[in-house]
Design an enzyme around this catalytic site. Structure first.
Site, PDB file in Angstrom:
ATOM      1  N   GLY A  33       2.014   1.685  -0.090  1.00 33.60           N
ATOM      2  CA  GLY A  33       0.761   1.051  -0.484  1.00 33.60           C
ATOM      3  C   GLY A  33      -0.171   0.821   0.686  1.00 33.60           C
ATOM      4  N   GLY A  81      -1.367  -0.881   3.380  1.00 34.08           N
ATOM      5  CA  GLY A  81      -0.829  -1.946   4.218  1.00 34.08           C
ATOM      6  C   GLY A  81      -1.855  -2.624   5.098  1.00 34.08           C
ATOM      7  N   ARG A  82      -3.004  -1.985   5.278  1.00 30.75           N
ATOM      8  CA  ARG A  82      -4.061  -2.601   6.091  1.00 30.75           C
ATOM      9  C   ARG A  82      -5.452  -2.167   5.659  1.00 30.75           C
ATOM     10  NH1 ARG A  82      -3.125   0.779  11.641  1.00 30.75           N
ATOM     11  NH2 ARG A  82      -2.853   2.793  10.643  1.00 30.75           N
ATOM     12  N   LYS A 123     -10.584  -0.049   6.533  1.00 37.41           N
ATOM     13  CA  LYS A 123      -9.285   0.064   7.203  1.00 37.41           C
ATOM     14  C   LYS A 123      -9.212  -0.963   8.333  1.00 37.41           C
ATOM     15  CE  LYS A 123      -6.244   3.674   9.017  1.00 37.41           C
ATOM     16  NZ  LYS A 123      -6.141   5.138   9.258  1.00 37.41           N
ATOM     17  N   ASP A 154       0.878  -5.682  10.676  1.00 34.17           N
ATOM     18  CA  ASP A 154       0.014  -6.859  10.788  1.00 34.17           C
ATOM     19  C   ASP A 154      -1.309  -6.688  10.040  1.00 34.17           C
ATOM     20  OD1 ASP A 154      -1.344  -5.065  12.380  1.00 34.17           O
ATOM     21  OD2 ASP A 154      -0.982  -6.123  14.271  1.00 34.17           O
ATOM     22  N   GLY A 155      -1.464  -5.549   9.364  1.00 37.09           N
ATOM     23  CA  GLY A 155      -2.673  -5.332   8.583  1.00 37.09           C
ATOM     24  C   GLY A 155      -3.900  -4.962   9.397  1.00 37.09           C
ATOM     25  N   ARG A 157     -13.968   3.897   5.629  1.00 38.87           N
ATOM     26  CA  ARG A 157     -13.673   5.262   5.195  1.00 38.87           C
ATOM     27  C   ARG A 157     -14.315   5.493   3.825  1.00 38.87           C
ATOM     28  NH1 ARG A 157      -7.591   6.757   5.673  1.00 38.87           N
ATOM     29  NH2 ARG A 157      -7.337   5.420   3.855  1.00 38.87           N
ATOM     30  N   ARG A 159      -3.352   9.426  -4.107  1.00 38.25           N
ATOM     31  CA  ARG A 159      -2.452  10.274  -3.332  1.00 38.25           C
ATOM     32  C   ARG A 159      -1.297  10.752  -4.203  1.00 38.25           C
ATOM     33  NH1 ARG A 159      -2.899   7.692   2.031  1.00 38.25           N
ATOM     34  NH2 ARG A 159      -4.587   6.166   1.929  1.00 38.25           N
ATOM     35  N   ASP A 162       2.693  10.334   0.787  1.00 41.83           N
ATOM     36  CA  ASP A 162       1.690   9.279   0.630  1.00 41.83           C
ATOM     37  C   ASP A 162       0.430   9.578   1.436  1.00 41.83           C
ATOM     38  OD1 ASP A 162       3.736   8.631   2.738  1.00 41.83           O
ATOM     39  OD2 ASP A 162       2.232   7.142   3.289  1.00 41.83           O
TER      40      ASP A 162
END
EC number: 2.7.7.-
Length: 483
Positions: A87, A89-90, A110, A122-123, A173, A180, A249
């Site tokens: 998923g 994550g950041r 992002k 840590d994102g 982005r 995906r 992914d």
């Protein structure tokens, strides 16, 4: 007058079980560092959007009207092994901008902070990785290769710990979709076939509407995904691009290049080039990318096995290799300046690649110089680039014979080659120079490099230094997944 973008969020409203809604987490001292004027124009954004007064927009601190932020859930195979739930994550999908031409564009921030899918991360993203993704996205787009785009770079005073402390950063982005292969795998392995069906119906309606009411829509759609993936990878191989992390992914359902991590463009021609120093077994080596693309499509086919029978899936997968070979042949003939197909073309190409490999010739530089050859000349300027002149002369004689079969003259051939073989590519050492300056708040190298990459086929004599072969220190830069 500043016009606010219009957002209409199909993913948010139609797929509520495919994400977690959450807000971005701003960075300390965030400010806009750089943006793509070209992409901004495509999105209908005036220069007013890129002033200090709008920094809060690009850092996620202020949402625009209509934005409904979310983090997507998906799973995937990483380095050939099932990795389970992954998923965003950041990254946070802020919303889908509706363009005047009817298209819809995701705005995906992002480095926006922790999400339920951050796992051990840590994102955050660091300036180094954000600049690399920005430049790669722009370079690939202007090379004519399907890719996600990059709109803005945000820097900050926010410390982020990697191998050492670095500046936190964000990237906006932009893409028509962030779906995906791993999205489909996620619900397949959770044994939720209706969710797989729901997602397939969603992407067909959004991106393949011509087949929405066709009884064979699943087969038609999957066959097109197979061909898009094949075409994408032939573009990579032709231009000498190595992705580095072709996990499922990181595979776009639209056939876009996505997730720029430890990527690299070939300097010396090494078919087994590994750009990711974490790839100890070379799974994602340059010459293995076509095979990995097919392997990933088989994983997607498995996730779709509740919607189509085995024969249908295998029929679609069987389109991969012919599409790959056809498009690769077309691209490589253009690189050689050939307008027609002939039985000996493969021998001509393989002969040159073999010579380049033996001598460690620069991939981009060699093809660009080849354009200066002439049909009637027994020697080419490129000859001086080779140590084994006799071997080159032998190959060049074969190449000249092949050129004699073409009706077009040298000028027309040169035009074809110089609009196919770039002068400027994003070499790692150039990206590193831009990063080091930008980390000290000097964007001059970043801006100049970006300008060169936006016109990769043009001569741009004032930027000849950016087309130079890598210096000794720049030949062996190691890039990892750390970002």
């Amino acid at each position: 007058m500043q016009q606010t973008p219009l957002f209409k969020n199909h993913y948010f409203h139609q797929l509520p079980e495919f994400y977690t809604a959450l807000q971005p987490k701003p960075l300390h001292g965030a400010r806009l560092l750089y943006h793509s004027e070209g992409l901004a124009a495509e999105l209908g954004l005036s220069s007013d959007w890129f002033t200090p007064e709008q920094d809060a927009v690009w850092s996620g601190e202020r949402l625009l009207p209509g934005m409904e932020p979310l983090a997507q859930v998906y799973s995937g195979h990483q380095f050939g092994m099932w990795a389970g739930q992954l998923g965003d994550g950041r990254g946070i999908l802020l919303g889908e901008q509706q363009l005047a031409d009817g298209r819809s564009m995701d705005w995906h921030l992002k480095g926006a902070g922790l999400t339920p899918y951050s796992r051990m991360g840590d994102g955050r993203a660091v300036l180094r990785s954000v600049i690399r993704e920005f430049l790669a996205s722009e370079a690939m787009h202007h090379l004519g290769i399907p890719t996600t785009r990059a709109l803005t770079i945000v820097t900050s005073t926010h410390p982020v710990q990697r191998e050492q402390e670095e500046k936190g950063a964000m990237l906006m982005r932009v893409a028509e979709s962030h779906v995906r292969f791993g999205h489909f795998e996620h619900f397949y392995y959770r044994r939720e076939p209706e969710k797989v069906r729901q997602l397939v119906e969603y992407v067909i309606a959004r991106h393949w509407p011509q087949w929405e009411n066709d009884e064979r829509r699943y087969e038609l759609w999957f066959g097109d995904v197979v061909e898009r993936t094949a075409r994408l990878i032939t573009h990579w191989q032709a231009v000498g691009f190595s992705h580095g992390v072709m996990n499922t992914d990181n595979m776009s359902i639209l056939g876009l290049t996505i997730d720029y991590g430890p990527y690299g463009f070939l300097d010396a021609y090494q078919p087994n080039f590994i750009c990711n120093h974490s790839d100890h077994r070379g799974r994602y080596a340059f010459d293995n990318q076509p095979a990995v693309g097919l392997w990933n499509l088989h994983r997607l086919a498995q996730a779709l096995s509740g919607l189509m029978d085995t024969d249908t899936l295998e029929r679609a997968l069987a389109r991969y290799e012919p599409a790959l070979m056809q498009h690769y042949g077309t691209l490589m003939r253009a690189k050689l300046g050939l307008f027609t197909a002939s039985a000996e073309d493969n021998d001509v190409l393989v002969g040159l690649l073999r010579l380049m490999q033996q001598e460690g010739s620069d991939y981009t530089h060699t093809f660009r110089l080849l354009a200066d050859s002439e049909k009637q000349a027994s020697r080419a300027p490129l000859r001086d680039e080779f140590i084994d002149r006799a071997a080159f002369d032998s190959w060049f004689a074969t190449y000249r014979q092949r050129l004699m079969q073409e009706e077009q003259g040298d000028e027309e051939r040169r035009r074809l080659m110089n609009t196919t073989n770039p002068k400027f590519i994003l070499r790692n050492y150039l990206a590193q120079m831009a990063i080091e300056r930008a980390e000290n708040d000097d964007i001059s190298v970043l801006a100049r490099l970006h300008q060169a990459l936006c016109q990769p086929f043009d001569e741009q004599p004032d930027k000849n230094d950016l087309a130079a072969l890598p210096p000794e220190w720049g030949k062996h830069l190691e890039i990892s997944c750390s970002s």
